[in-house]
Design a protein around this motif. Structure first.
Motif: not given
Length: 622
Positions: A485-501
């Motif tokens: 019922x209660x949203x305590x927080x949110x965030x986004x991270x930009x992570x390194x990615x291998x193997x993208x097409x």
């Protein structure tokens, strides 16, 4: 610099290229980051206005796509790790920002990366290289608080400017703070170029000032406060304050003035408040009731400002006044732990002194003093109420940020058109999630793939099935109470990615262009070199204005028939005026040619006029 309400300026307007110049590269820093704001900011570099007649930002899809095609790899934005806000609305265009956003950490444990600076390099044929420095108190968000912005323009010279060395050092050290070990190649190139050239830029002083100094904090070897030296009287404007910092700063002068938020002033101890003869907060007139403007979508430049977020220090000494503006709050952490940035200006007290800034308004005049009202502290400091739920959520977030996340993409064995994205990190067993909190994560724009995290955290978190265009390096996290019922927080991270097409970029482009009309519209944006070109091309296409960009007679402007577009003339004009423009078209054409033949999106007869024109363009470099 925004010292008076009548000087109101907009960040996007300050990003605009000088006349006849174009952006070569830009480095920005911020504490919190709104991806939509970063997505929209490059509109300032284009020939098209970023706002309509009402002052609302324009988010026309082909306009944003054109700016990403041109500027995504020219912009590098450094922000505090874990402070990318979760967008309210999904957009495939966010994929273009993955190589532009670098999350960083302050060198000192527990400290924050908090500077708000833009350094922009502009070029023009047969003209000297120009630089612009923006030093702000605001983050790269659509926040509507009262803030300050200082703009300095200058030309690249042949001589070293010793006063610029701290600014050069600040830029050089930025990649060292990256949360992940490596920064994108274009970012390192921009850092290397700017940190070398900025030492030779002659910045023009704002009118009336006599001296300029740069003060990066928390990124070098020294940890002394730049606010020092002779001070007769001190004015502090800061939304966040602490007792220890105010005690230290207040002792520098007498008859001092403090302007802050009432919720920040109320908990202060009497000793700290006694250092100031006058205490102010924003008046009710400066804080109108919220008009429910969606701060994560279109924002009006004319919308009322709400709340104090400016950071400003003004010191009178004899007949001279020094002003420090930038990111540092009046807290001990800001001056001795965090990474911050301030610019110091020196000018005559008669023009820039405290009494001048706080002059009582005349008649219906609106000035800084007219926005303020006295703050009257209570007999006893009001204790700060600690929200235990939020504290628990922040503790979990800190653990996740130390996880050093990475992702690997691989095709699904039974479906070659779909993929899995596997997320993993270091020392997962050290993450403890309280039973009272739910934590879920998912690739940005794909909340339907959300995976709940539980004790013990799985060593590998898998998201599948995912289409090629759904793949992303942006991973969203949401924290809620156990009952949801209660949203305590949110965030986004930009992570390194291998193997993208390898064809992911082309697939994303294909998903954003539905028909030849949209491709033609995109070409128009890419070919508009000046505002005059933009108006001329818009009129030729039957578009009602250069801001709304809607085809007359079509509610959406997406699928309506476009009138005859002078494509040949526009290409010839680009070849004559700015041949590099055609390289952008070449890149787009190359991507569009990757589509299946029966899905070709290039306008009819385009190849017949394009091939000979680009052949000439190639001979110009030989």
């Amino acid at each position: 610099m925004m010292l008076q309400p009548s000087d109101r300026a907009h960040l996007f307007e300050s990003l605009r290229s000088p006349e006849d110049y174009s952006l070569d590269c830009a480095i920005g820093t911020t504490f919190t980051l709104d991806l939509l704001t970063l997505l929209t900011a490059p509109l300032a570099f284009t020939s098209f206005d970023w706002a309509n007649e009402e002052g609302s930002l324009v988010h026309q899809p082909q306009a944003l796509l054109a700016t990403m095609q041109q500027y995504a790899n020219r912009i590098s934005l450094f922000c505090q790790t874990g402070k990318i806000t979760l967008p309210k609305k999904p957009s495939q265009l966010f994929s273009y920002l993955e190589e532009s956003v670098i999350e960083v950490d302050a060198p000192k444990a527990g400290a924050l990366f908090h500077p708000k600076v833009w350094i922009l390099r502009f070029t023009a044929p047969k003209q000297p290289v120009c630089y612009r420095l923006l030093c702000l108190s605001r983050n790269l968000t659509f926040d509507r608080a009262w803030d300050t912005i200082l703009r300095l323009d200058g030309e690249l010279s042949n001589r070293a400017i010793p006063a610029n060395q701290p600014l050069s050092d600040f830029v050089r050290r930025l990649p060292e703070l990256a949360h992940h070990s490596a920064v994108p190649h274009h970012t390192q190139q921009a850092v290397d170029l700017i940190q070398q050239e900025i030492q030779r830029v002659v910045f023009e002083l704002p009118l009336g000032f006599q001296q300029l100094s740069f003060h990066p904090i928390g990124i070098g070897e020294t940890s002394s406060s730049p606010i020092s030296g002779p001070v007769d009287r001190l004015l502090i404007v800061s939304p966040f304050v602490s007792d220890d910092a105010l005690n230290r700063l207040g002792k520098l002068g007498r008859r001092n003035v403090l302007i802050s938020r009432p919720e920040s002033l109320a908990p202060l101890q009497p000793d700290a408040l006694s250092q100031f003869d006058q205490l102010f907060q924003l008046s009710l007139g400066a804080n109108p009731e919220d008009d429910d403007t969606d701060t994560n979508s279109e924002v009006s430049e004319l919308a009322p400002l709400v709340g104090l977020h400016a950071k400003l220090y003004v010191a009178d000494a004899g007949k001279t006044t020094r002003i420090w503006t930038g990111s540092a709050n009046a807290t001990q952490a800001a001056f001795f732990s965090n990474v911050e940035f301030l610019v110091e200006l020196v000018g005559p007290k008669a023009t820039f002194g405290i009494d001048t800034l706080l002059t009582e308004p005349k008649d219906n005049e609106v000035n800084l003093r007219s926005l303020l009202e006295p703050f009257r502290p209570s007999a006893e400091p009001i204790p700060v109420v600690i929200d235990e739920w939020i504290e628990m959520a922040e503790a979990v977030q800190r653990q996740v940020l130390k996880w050093q996340l990475r992702a690997v993409v691989s095709p699904l064995e039974d479906n070659s058109d779909h993929y899995r994205l596997e997320l993993s990190g270091q020392d997962q067993e050290t993450i403890h999630i309280p039973s009272d909190i739910q934590v879920s994560c998912y690739p940005l724009n794909n909340p339907n793939l959300a995976v709940p995290l539980s004790n013990p955290v799985s060593p590998v978190i898998t998201f599948a099935p995912m289409t090629c265009v759904a793949l992303t390096s942006f991973i969203a996290f949401e924290l809620r109470s156990q009952d949801g019922k209660r949203r305590l927080g949110s965030f986004v991270m930009n992570v390194p990615v291998e193997g993208m097409p390898e064809n992911r970029r082309q697939q994303i482009l294909r998903s954003l262009l539905n028909d030849k009309n949209q491709v033609l519209r995109l070409l128009m944006f890419l070919l508009a070199d000046t505002k005059a070109d933009a108006r001329e091309l818009a009129q030729a296409m039957g578009i009602s204005g250069t801001t709304t960009l809607a085809v007359e007679g079509s509610p959406s402007g997406d699928t309506a028939y476009l009138p005859q577009f002078p494509l040949f003339e526009a290409l010839i004009k680009a070849l004559n005026r700015n041949p590099a423009q055609l390289d952008r078209i070449h890149s787009l054409v190359k991507d569009l040619r990757q589509f299946p033949e029966d899905e070709t999106m290039l306008p009819d007869n385009f190849e017949e006029i394009w091939e000979p024109i680009y052949a000439v363009r190639q001979t110009l470099d030989s």
